[in-house]
Scaffold this active site. Structure first.
Site, PDB file in Angstrom:
ATOM      1  N   LYS A   1       0.820  -1.207   0.000  1.00 28.32           N
ATOM      2  CA  LYS A   1       0.000   0.000   0.000  1.00 28.32           C
ATOM      3  C   LYS A   1       0.866   1.274   0.000  1.00 28.32           C
ATOM      4  O   LYS A   1       0.388   2.336  -0.365  1.00 28.32           O
ATOM      5  CB  LYS A   1      -0.929   0.027   1.221  1.00 28.32           C
TER       6      LYS A   1
HETATM    7  C1  LIG Z   1      -4.560  -4.557   0.525  1.00 30.83           C
HETATM    8  C2  LIG Z   1      -3.799  -5.826   0.577  1.00 30.83           C
HETATM    9  C3  LIG Z   1      -4.057  -6.891  -0.314  1.00 30.83           C
HETATM   10  C4  LIG Z   1      -5.180  -6.846  -1.321  1.00 30.83           C
HETATM   11  O1  LIG Z   1      -4.948  -5.917  -2.350  1.00 30.83           O
HETATM   12  P1  LIG Z   1      -6.156  -5.362  -3.247  1.00 30.83           P
HETATM   13  O2  LIG Z   1      -5.555  -4.336  -4.117  1.00 30.83           O
HETATM   14  O3  LIG Z   1      -7.170  -4.815  -2.289  1.00 30.83           O
HETATM   15  O4  LIG Z   1      -6.700  -6.525  -4.022  1.00 30.83           O
HETATM   16  C5  LIG Z   1      -3.250  -8.011  -0.252  1.00 30.83           C
HETATM   17  N1  LIG Z   1      -2.267  -8.112   0.662  1.00 30.83           N
HETATM   18  C6  LIG Z   1      -1.995  -7.119   1.541  1.00 30.83           C
HETATM   19  C7  LIG Z   1      -0.912  -7.313   2.536  1.00 30.83           C
HETATM   20  C8  LIG Z   1      -2.748  -5.940   1.533  1.00 30.83           C
HETATM   21  O5  LIG Z   1      -2.471  -4.968   2.426  1.00 30.83           O
END
Ligand SMILES: *Cc1c(COP(=O)(O)O)cnc(C)c1O
Length: 416
Positions: free
Chosen positions: A104
Site C-alpha cells: 500500500k
Molecule cells: C490490501 C492488501 C491486499 C489486497 O490488495 P487489493 O488491491 O485490495 O486486491 C493483499 N495483501 C496485503 C498485505 C494488503 O495490504
C-alpha cells in the site's frame, strides 16, 4: 489523457479532477479513456525504479504535471528497494520494503504527493477509513505535506496490535480516531461527511482512487525489466482487486503477461465469477490474511468496464485458499526453501504450486507485520525489523470517537 467514469463514458475529466474527486459524481470509478501503449524501452533499460516509473507514468499525467516535477515526486515517494528473489521454482517480487511494510506504500506515497502538488489554496483534509494496512500507509505517506492533513478512522479493537501501533504514531498533520464501532461504521462516517462537508474542505484516500491505481502498475513493469522474460505469468494476492486491476491495465498497455492468477482466501467471489457463477459475491468473512477479507471488491466494476467477461475469464485464472491451506503454505515454503512468507503472500504461493510456466508472485506484506500468524505456522516468530521496533518508543496520538459523522465533524472543525 482524459478519464471517464465506469458508469458514463461521455463526460471526461483531467487527471487532477479524477484524483481529487476520488469517486465520480455518478458513483462510478474513474478509468482512463484510452490506454497509452508503453514503449518497451521504457522498461527494458537498466534504470532505477523512480526513473523507470517516470517514463511509464508520463503519458498518464502529461500536460498536468511536468516531467521534472513527476520525477521528483516519484523519487521521494518510491525511495525504497523492490527486490525480485527466487523462492524455489518461482520468482517473488517483494513489495513490502516501504515504511509501513505493505505494498500500500506505493499507492499512498505517490498519491499523496500528487494531491499535494495540485492543492494550493486552503489545506485539504483527507479522510481514510481503514481496517488495517491502508490507514498506516496513507497516514505515513500523507503526513508532513504542507497542503494536506489526514484523519484516519479505524474500528477500535479490531486491528492487529502491530497495525494499531502503526496507525497511532504521532505524525505532523495526521490524526488517528479509534471509532467505537465497525469498519463499516468508519466508512459510513467518511461517506456522510463527503456528501455534506459543510465548511470543511475534504477528500478521501480510499482504494478506488486512480491516484493509487497508477503507481501500482509500476512494479509489474519492474518485475519484467528485472527478470528479462519474453512472457511470464503473474500471481496476485487479491482483496479489493486494485492490485490486479493495475496489472491488467499494464498488460493492456503492452506488458507481456501470459496469464494472471488471482489468489484469494475464503472470500472467493471473484474466482467464482471467473468460473461462471452468476451471483458470486457475498459478505466478507474473517481470515488469517485479513487485508484480503473483502466480500464485494469495488475494483470489479473497473475490470468489467475494461474487458468483456469472456476476456476476463481467458486472461485471469482464479484460485482460493482456506486458513488451513494458508498455514500449510507458510510451513511448506519455509521447509522447502527457508523463505518466510506472510499470510497474504502464502495464499499466492499456494496458488502457483503446480503452475507449469515461469511465474512472478507479488508479495504484499512483510512477515514481521503478521508475526503471530507466522508463529502459528512455524512455531517461531520472524525476526522483527527496525521500522517496527522503532514504533515502541515513538509518541502516539489517538482519540476515541462514537460512531457518528457529527462527532467526527466537530473534531475536524476545531482542528488548527
Ligand atoms: C490490501 C492488501 C491486499 C489486497 O490488495 P487489493 O488491491 O485490495 O486486491 C493483499 N495483501 C496485503 C498485505 C494488503 O495490504
Amino acid at each position: 489523457m482524459r478519464y471517464v467514469s465506469t458508469r458514463n463514458s461521455d463526460q471526461t475529466v483531467n487527471f487532477s479532477t479524477a484524483l481529487l474527486n476520488g469517486l465520480a459524481p455518478d458513483g462510478g470509478l474513474y478509468v482512463p479513456q484510452t490506454l497509452p501503449k508503453s514503449k518497451t524501452e521504457a522498461w527494458e533499460a537498466s534504470m532505477d525504479f523512480p526513473d523507470m516509473a517516470a517514463r511509464i507514468l508520463t503519458p498518464w499525467l502529461a500536460t498536468q504535471v511536468s516531467g521534472a516535477v513527476l520525477k521528483l515526486i516519484l523519487k521521494r515517494a518510491l525511495d525504497f528497494p523492490v527486490p525480485l528473489v527466487k523462492v524455489g521454482d518461482v520468482w517473488v517480487l517483494e513489495l513490502f520494503h516501504g515504511p509501513t511494510l505493505s505494498f500500500k506504500d506505493f499507492g499512498a506515497r505517490t498519491m499523496s504527493r500528487l494531491m499535494n502538488h495540485f492543492v494550493k489554496d486552503e489545506p485539504l483534509t483527507i479522510l481514510v477509513a481503514t481496517s488495517g494496512d491502508t490507514g498506516s500507509a496513507v497516514a505515513d505517506g500523507f503526513g508532513n505535506l504542507p497542503n494536506l492533513r489526514v484523519a484516519v478512522l479505524y474500528p477500535k479493537g479490531q486491528v492487529s496490535p502491530t497495525q494499531e501501533k502503526q496507525l497511532i504514531v504521532r505524525r505532523k498533520g495526521v490524526r488517528a480516531f479509534a471509532v467505537q464501532g465497525t469498519f463499516d461504521d468508519c466508512q459510513s462516517m467518511v461517506k456522510e461527511l463527503l456528501v455534506s462537508p459543510g465548511k470543511l474542505n475534504l477528500s478521501a484516500a480510499n482504494s478506488i482512487n486512480v491516484g493509487r491505481l497508477l503507481p501500482q502498475m509500476l512494479y509489474y513493469y519492474w518485475a519484467f525489466a528485472k527478470g528479462k522474460w519474453q512472457f511470464a505469468d503473474v500471481c496476485v494476492p487479491c482483496g479489493n482487486l486494485g492490485n490486479l486491476t493495475a496489472g491488467v491495465i499494464a498488460h493492456l498497455c503492452g506488458l507481456p503477461v501470459r496469464k494472471f492468477i488471482a489468489a484469494h482466501n475464503s472470500n472467493d467471489g471473484f474466482p467464482r465469477f471467473l468460473r461462471g457463477d452468476e451471483t458470486p459475491f457475498k459478505d466478507s468473512v474473517r481470515t488469517l490474511s485479513n487485508a484480503m477479507d473483502v466480500g464485494r471488491p469495488s475494483n470489479f466494476e473497473r475490470l468489467k468496464f475494461l474487458l468483456s467477461d469472456e476476456r476476463l475469464r481467458c486472461m485471469i485464472q482464479g484460485r482460493s485458499c482456506s486458513n488451513e491451506e494458508t498455514l500449510t503454505s507458510i510451513r511448506r515454503v519455509y521447509e522447502e526453501t527457508g523463505y518466510i512468507a506472510d499470510p497474504h503472500t502464502a495464499v499466492a504461493l499456494a496458488a502457483v504450486r503446480d503452475n507449469p510456466d515461469p511465474v512472478i508472485v507479488l508479495s504484499t506484506a512483510h512477515p514481521a507485520k503478521f508475526s503471530d500468524i507466522v508463529e502459528q505456522a512455524l512455531g517461531f516468530a520472524p525476526a522483527s525489523v527496525p521500522a517496527l521496533i522503532k514504533l515502541d518508543s515513538m509518541p502516539t496520538w489517538v482519540q476515541s470517537l462514537p460512531p457518528t459523522a457529527d462527532s467526527l465533524r466537530l473534531n475536524l472543525e476545531s482542528w488548527d
